[in-house]
Design a protein around this motif. Sequence first.
Motif, PDB file in Angstrom:
ATOM      1  N   LEU A  10      43.529  41.703  48.015  1.00 14.69           N
ATOM      2  CA  LEU A  10      44.123  41.757  49.354  1.00 14.69           C
ATOM      3  C   LEU A  10      44.715  40.422  49.788  1.00 14.69           C
ATOM      4  N   GLY A  11      44.642  39.434  48.896  1.00 13.25           N
ATOM      5  CA  GLY A  11      45.221  38.124  49.226  1.00 13.25           C
ATOM      6  C   GLY A  11      44.227  37.009  49.009  1.00 13.25           C
ATOM      7  N   LEU A  12      44.750  35.776  48.956  1.00 10.03           N
ATOM      8  CA  LEU A  12      43.901  34.605  48.685  1.00 10.03           C
ATOM      9  C   LEU A  12      42.836  34.417  49.768  1.00 10.03           C
ATOM     10  N   PRO A  67      43.444  37.983  31.526  1.00 10.38           N
ATOM     11  CA  PRO A  67      43.584  37.357  32.836  1.00 10.38           C
ATOM     12  C   PRO A  67      44.493  36.138  32.749  1.00 10.38           C
ATOM     13  N   LYS A  68      45.308  35.950  33.770  1.00 11.11           N
ATOM     14  CA  LYS A  68      46.250  34.816  33.790  1.00 11.11           C
ATOM     15  C   LYS A  68      45.537  33.482  33.534  1.00 11.11           C
ATOM     16  N   GLU A  69      44.331  33.383  34.062  1.00 10.91           N
ATOM     17  CA  GLU A  69      43.589  32.112  33.981  1.00 10.91           C
ATOM     18  C   GLU A  69      43.141  31.788  32.562  1.00 10.91           C
ATOM     19  N   ARG A 113      32.741  39.530  43.418  1.00  9.93           N
ATOM     20  CA  ARG A 113      33.801  40.456  43.089  1.00  9.93           C
ATOM     21  C   ARG A 113      34.709  40.686  44.289  1.00  9.93           C
ATOM     22  N   GLN A 114      36.000  40.550  44.077  1.00 10.92           N
ATOM     23  CA  GLN A 114      36.959  40.990  45.095  1.00 10.92           C
ATOM     24  C   GLN A 114      37.399  42.390  44.675  1.00 10.92           C
ATOM     25  N   GLN A 115      37.009  43.369  45.435  1.00 10.68           N
ATOM     26  CA  GLN A 115      37.236  44.770  45.016  1.00 10.68           C
ATOM     27  C   GLN A 115      38.717  45.116  44.916  1.00 10.68           C
ATOM     28  N   PHE A 129      36.634  29.373  42.773  1.00  9.06           N
ATOM     29  CA  PHE A 129      37.793  29.554  41.887  1.00  9.06           C
ATOM     30  C   PHE A 129      38.235  31.019  41.999  1.00  9.06           C
ATOM     31  N   PRO A 130      39.267  31.301  42.791  1.00  8.22           N
ATOM     32  CA  PRO A 130      39.728  32.684  42.909  1.00  8.22           C
ATOM     33  C   PRO A 130      40.525  33.071  41.656  1.00  8.22           C
ATOM     34  N   VAL A 131      40.050  34.086  40.956  1.00 11.85           N
ATOM     35  CA  VAL A 131      40.744  34.522  39.733  1.00 11.85           C
ATOM     36  C   VAL A 131      40.924  36.037  39.756  1.00 11.85           C
ATOM     37  N   ALA A 132      41.161  36.576  40.957  1.00  7.64           N
ATOM     38  CA  ALA A 132      41.228  38.035  41.098  1.00  7.64           C
ATOM     39  C   ALA A 132      42.651  38.539  41.295  1.00  7.64           C
ATOM     40  N   GLY A 133      43.629  37.639  41.229  1.00  9.31           N
ATOM     41  CA  GLY A 133      45.021  38.056  41.429  1.00  9.31           C
ATOM     42  C   GLY A 133      45.495  38.920  40.273  1.00  9.31           C
ATOM     43  N   LEU A 134      46.604  39.617  40.483  1.00  9.45           N
ATOM     44  CA  LEU A 134      47.102  40.545  39.462  1.00  9.45           C
ATOM     45  C   LEU A 134      47.959  39.842  38.410  1.00  9.45           C
ATOM     46  N   GLY A 135      48.522  38.702  38.764  1.00  6.39           N
ATOM     47  CA  GLY A 135      49.345  37.965  37.804  1.00  6.39           C
ATOM     48  C   GLY A 135      50.587  38.722  37.389  1.00  6.39           C
ATOM     49  N   THR A 136      51.240  39.398  38.339  1.00  4.86           N
ATOM     50  CA  THR A 136      52.397  40.238  37.989  1.00  4.86           C
ATOM     51  C   THR A 136      53.575  39.415  37.456  1.00  4.86           C
ATOM     52  N   ARG A 137      53.650  38.151  37.850  1.00  4.12           N
ATOM     53  CA  ARG A 137      54.765  37.330  37.355  1.00  4.12           C
ATOM     54  C   ARG A 137      54.612  37.029  35.874  1.00  4.12           C
ATOM     55  N   PHE A 138      53.440  37.306  35.338  1.00  2.68           N
ATOM     56  CA  PHE A 138      53.212  36.997  33.930  1.00  2.68           C
ATOM     57  C   PHE A 138      52.991  38.246  33.083  1.00  2.68           C
TER      58      PHE A 138
HETATM   59  P1  UTP Z   1      49.130  34.258  43.291  1.00  2.42           P
HETATM   60  O1  UTP Z   1      49.841  34.109  44.562  1.00  2.42           O
HETATM   61  O2  UTP Z   1      49.614  33.494  42.107  1.00  2.42           O
HETATM   62  O3  UTP Z   1      49.053  35.820  42.963  1.00  2.42           O
HETATM   63  O4  UTP Z   1      47.612  33.896  43.569  1.00  2.42           O
HETATM   64  P2  UTP Z   1      48.690  36.538  41.610  1.00  2.42           P
HETATM   65  O5  UTP Z   1      48.403  37.958  41.947  1.00  2.42           O
HETATM   66  O6  UTP Z   1      47.619  35.824  40.860  1.00  2.42           O
HETATM   67  O7  UTP Z   1      50.011  36.429  40.734  1.00  2.42           O
HETATM   68  P3  UTP Z   1      51.458  37.134  40.890  1.00  2.42           P
HETATM   69  O8  UTP Z   1      52.095  36.524  42.098  1.00  2.42           O
HETATM   70  O9  UTP Z   1      51.242  38.629  40.995  1.00  2.42           O
HETATM   71  O10 UTP Z   1      52.143  36.784  39.612  1.00  2.42           O
HETATM   72  C1  UTP Z   1      47.165  32.575  43.705  1.00  2.42           C
HETATM   73  C2  UTP Z   1      45.686  32.513  43.346  1.00  2.42           C
HETATM   74  O11 UTP Z   1      44.923  33.355  44.184  1.00  2.42           O
HETATM   75  C3  UTP Z   1      44.180  34.299  43.442  1.00  2.42           C
HETATM   76  C4  UTP Z   1      44.893  34.382  42.097  1.00  2.42           C
HETATM   77  O12 UTP Z   1      43.997  34.779  41.072  1.00  2.42           O
HETATM   78  C5  UTP Z   1      45.395  32.956  41.915  1.00  2.42           C
HETATM   79  O13 UTP Z   1      44.375  32.098  41.417  1.00  2.42           O
HETATM   80  N1  UTP Z   1      44.168  35.583  44.191  1.00  2.42           N
HETATM   81  C6  UTP Z   1      45.289  36.036  44.795  1.00  2.42           C
HETATM   82  C7  UTP Z   1      42.992  36.297  44.266  1.00  2.42           C
HETATM   83  O14 UTP Z   1      41.944  35.902  43.710  1.00  2.42           O
HETATM   84  N2  UTP Z   1      42.987  37.470  44.969  1.00  2.42           N
HETATM   85  C8  UTP Z   1      44.099  37.943  45.600  1.00  2.42           C
HETATM   86  O15 UTP Z   1      44.015  39.005  46.245  1.00  2.42           O
HETATM   87  C9  UTP Z   1      45.283  37.202  45.496  1.00  2.42           C
END
Ligand code: UTP
Length: 289
Positions: A109-111, A28-30, A104-106, A11-20
């Motif tokens: 850098l992307g999914l 965290p977005k999740e 941990r994803q430091q 379960f990747p939950v390391a994104g920044l969630g900038t759209r939210f």
């Molecule tokens: P999104 O493409 O939705 O990116 O990631 P994001 O950063 O979460 O949100 P925005 O676009 O800035 O609003 C899709 C999934 O991949 C994870 C996110 O947590 C989400 O579950 N992800 C994405 C990572 O874990 N690491 C990353 O470097 C990028």
Amino acid sequence: MTIKPLRKAVFPVAGLGTRFLPATKSMPKEMLTVVDKPLIQYAVEEGAGGGIEQIIFVTGRGKVRSRIISTSPTSSRATMRARGKSLTVLDGIRQKPGSPVYVRQQEPLGLGHAVWCARDIVGDEPFAVLLPDELMVGKPGFMKQMVEAYNKVGGNVIGALEVADSETDKYGIISPGATDGRLTEVTALIEKPAKGTSPSNLMIPGRYILQPEVMRILEGQEKGAGGEIQLTDAMAQLIGNQPFHGFTFDGQRYDCGDKAGYIQANLALALARDDIGPVVRAFAKTLLG
Ligand code: UTP
């Protein structure tokens, strides 16, 4: 061909969630809730419904692990326990002792990079990837439907959902081969094809069952679309070497990483509830005139 059973899910939950933003400044977005449950809990329950035993969370810097896993302050736990309420998103999920695992994803850098961060725990087994910001509603759940398909064809099975022509440049897209019921052979994958160049309308939602070889490819993966290490690009390299299918889900997808999608999910799930459905329906009718 022997088909190894699927036991693990990332379960990747390391994104920044900038759209939210600004919500994701402090949360965290999740952990956003749809009606009364955090997104991560929907995803974990969906995975468990598909027989997942080992949960692997890929968390980011500054994302407090306890915010995702332990959802209630210590002071209220005894009361909640006494009332028979869930304490964490993992309550009621049967797991092997010692689970779940956090990596941990430091840097975000992307999914593709986030998935690669789980390589040591995944080891030499097939594994699922579930993106919790995409809420999948169906009976049975998406993962259960996908696992049933995987148990027949093996290899790699990813989601495949139809979108409008105008939407294809936003997603990873499948180039389709032969179709058999809900399964479509995948002949190529393209991440965010430029407008007018998409080979089909089949986008890849955030549900994947992959063979461990993809980790070796991710190891040397260059940055792709958006300057990110893309899972789609690595998966594309498996095609031709291993079976690779798209699976069409019988159910509904809500993109809760997007504000409009999130509101739609809340409305749809609220209307479907016996307890609050009638009140919400009456209110929506008044609001819309
Ligand atoms: P999104 O493409 O939705 O990116 O990631 P994001 O950063 O979460 O949100 P925005 O676009 O800035 O609003 C899709 C999934 O991949 C994870 C996110 O947590 C989400 O579950 N992800 C994405 C990572 O874990 N690491 C990353 O470097 C990028």
